[in-house]
Design an enzyme around this catalytic site. Structure first.
Site, PDB file in Angstrom:
ATOM      1  N   PRO A   2      -1.745   4.764  -1.414  1.00 29.83           N
ATOM      2  CA  PRO A   2      -0.525   5.524  -1.096  1.00 29.83           C
ATOM      3  C   PRO A   2       0.651   4.593  -0.834  1.00 29.83           C
ATOM      4  O   PRO A   2       0.528   3.638  -0.088  1.00 29.83           O
ATOM      5  CB  PRO A   2      -0.910   6.277   0.190  1.00 29.83           C
ATOM      6  N   GLU A   3       1.754   4.861  -1.515  1.00 28.64           N
ATOM      7  CA  GLU A   3       2.973   4.080  -1.325  1.00 28.64           C
ATOM      8  C   GLU A   3       4.028   5.026  -0.747  1.00 28.64           C
ATOM      9  O   GLU A   3       3.683   6.103  -0.289  1.00 28.64           O
ATOM     10  CB  GLU A   3       3.384   3.446  -2.663  1.00 28.64           C
ATOM     11  N   LYS A  82       5.025   2.280   4.624  1.00 27.27           N
ATOM     12  CA  LYS A  82       3.773   3.022   4.463  1.00 27.27           C
ATOM     13  C   LYS A  82       3.171   3.412   5.810  1.00 27.27           C
ATOM     14  O   LYS A  82       2.067   3.957   5.852  1.00 27.27           O
ATOM     15  CB  LYS A  82       2.772   2.196   3.657  1.00 27.27           C
ATOM     16  N   ARG A 310      -5.698  -7.542  -8.250  1.00 31.26           N
ATOM     17  CA  ARG A 310      -5.489  -6.259  -8.908  1.00 31.26           C
ATOM     18  C   ARG A 310      -4.901  -6.546 -10.290  1.00 31.26           C
ATOM     19  O   ARG A 310      -5.240  -7.550 -10.886  1.00 31.26           O
ATOM     20  CB  ARG A 310      -4.608  -5.379  -8.036  1.00 31.26           C
TER      21      ARG A 310
END
Ligand SMILES: [Zn+2]
Length: 322
Positions: A2-3, A82, A310
């Site tokens: 979640p950003e 966040k 990533r």
């Protein structure tokens, strides 16, 4: 993960149900979801982010959270990057630590990789991976459950102290004290961001992921904004013009605004809103998750390369390395 758009959708979704509600009971099912919670008794030796906890200390941390959160009245949820929090009133929280101190507290939530805050009827069936459950009573809406679910356990709830920020004196949880404002915040300082980037030689993607420079940006929206601004992720900050950085800020604002309107990005079904529903922005992605697919601007295949454990996704033709 979640950003900004996802956390903001959750914050806005919680607001009408939790603002003014009282916590009538709390149940910690998995103390690993309290990795950011520090017990009032001080350092319990587990550290602020420990994932593995000795059983006795973990049980004590859970009991500390349950005891202190019960009875609190929740204020309107706020967000910085966040981090999301609900200021709390009625705190039995302060007294034993430093009597007389005027500390204010908040119930802090960080969703980590896969955290979810779900609003459920008290009789609803369990969702998967519920780690912490709060029963709340709202003066207008009656009783509800707030369930914190988290498959991967990088997220956490916590009680944290609020402290005034240096710029306008508004209150921030201690754990979010070093987090910069986000580009949709009316008080975001464009000039300071541009100067900060241009004083560093790191790649621009790494810089916009630095939450002390600009907050709310994670891997998805970094790739999307860089694609929109035609910037290669490895371009050194000090090699980018002021004009290009203004364009990048514009791209970040555009992509955040569009993602908010579309309910956020649900990738791997890990992000859902407070009702458990997915967002639609995954259908609007131009770079993230599109490795090998045609660039929506030039038709060349989108490249996917390793980036800090990533991946980065970009178009080598539209986003030339300089
Ligand atoms: Zn392209």
């Amino acid at each position: 993960m979640p950003e900004l758009p996802e956390v903001e959708v959750v914050r806005a979704g919680l607001a009408p149900a939790v603002t003014g509600a009282r916590v009538i009971a709390a149940e910690v099912r998995d103390p690993r979801a309290l990795k950011r919670h520090l017990p009032l008794s001080g350092d319990d030796g587990l550290g602020g982010h420990g994932v593995t906890m000795p059983a006795a200390a973990a049980a004590e941390r859970a009991a500390d959270f349950e005891r202190r959160v019960t009875g609190l009245v929740l204020g309107a949820p706020a967000r910085r990057g966040k981090f999301m929090w609900l200021p709390v009133a009625g705190a039995r929280t302060v007294a034993t630590l430093d009597p007389g101190a005027s500390a204010e507290w908040a119930l802090l939530a960080h969703l980590g990789m896969s955290g979810q805050l779900l609003l459920r009827d008290t009789a609803a069936e369990d969702d998967r991976h519920v780690r912490i459950r709060l029963w709340i009573e709202h003066p207008a809406h009656g009783e509800l459950r707030v369930d914190f679910a988290d498959q991967r356990l990088f997220g956490s709830l916590a009680l944290d102290r609020l402290a005034p920020t240096t710029d306008d004196g508004s209150l921030l949880p201690m754990q979010a004290a070093r987090i910069a404002r986000d580009p949709l915040d009316p008080r975001f300082d464009d000039a300071a961001f541009v100067a900060g980037v241009r004083s560093r030689a790191s790649g621009i993607k790494k810089l916009i992921l630095d939450q002390s420079l600009v907050s709310g940006v994670g891997n998805i929206y970094a790739d999307e904004a860089l694609w929109r601004a035609r910037l290669h992720p490895d371009t050194a900050g000090n090699a980018i013009s002021v004009r290009k950085l203004s364009e990048l800020l514009g791209a970040l604002r555009d992509v955040f605004t569009q993602a908010l309107a579309e309910g956020g990005t649900s990738f791997d079904e890990q992000y859902v809103n407070v009702n458990g529903q997915a967002g639609y922005f995954a259908h609007s992605l131009n770079a993230y998750g599109r490795g090998g697919e045609a660039c929506n601007r030039c038709g060349d295949p989108i490249k996917r390369v390793p980036f800090g454990g990533r991946s980065s996704h970009f178009c080598a033709r539209c986003q030339r390395r300089r």
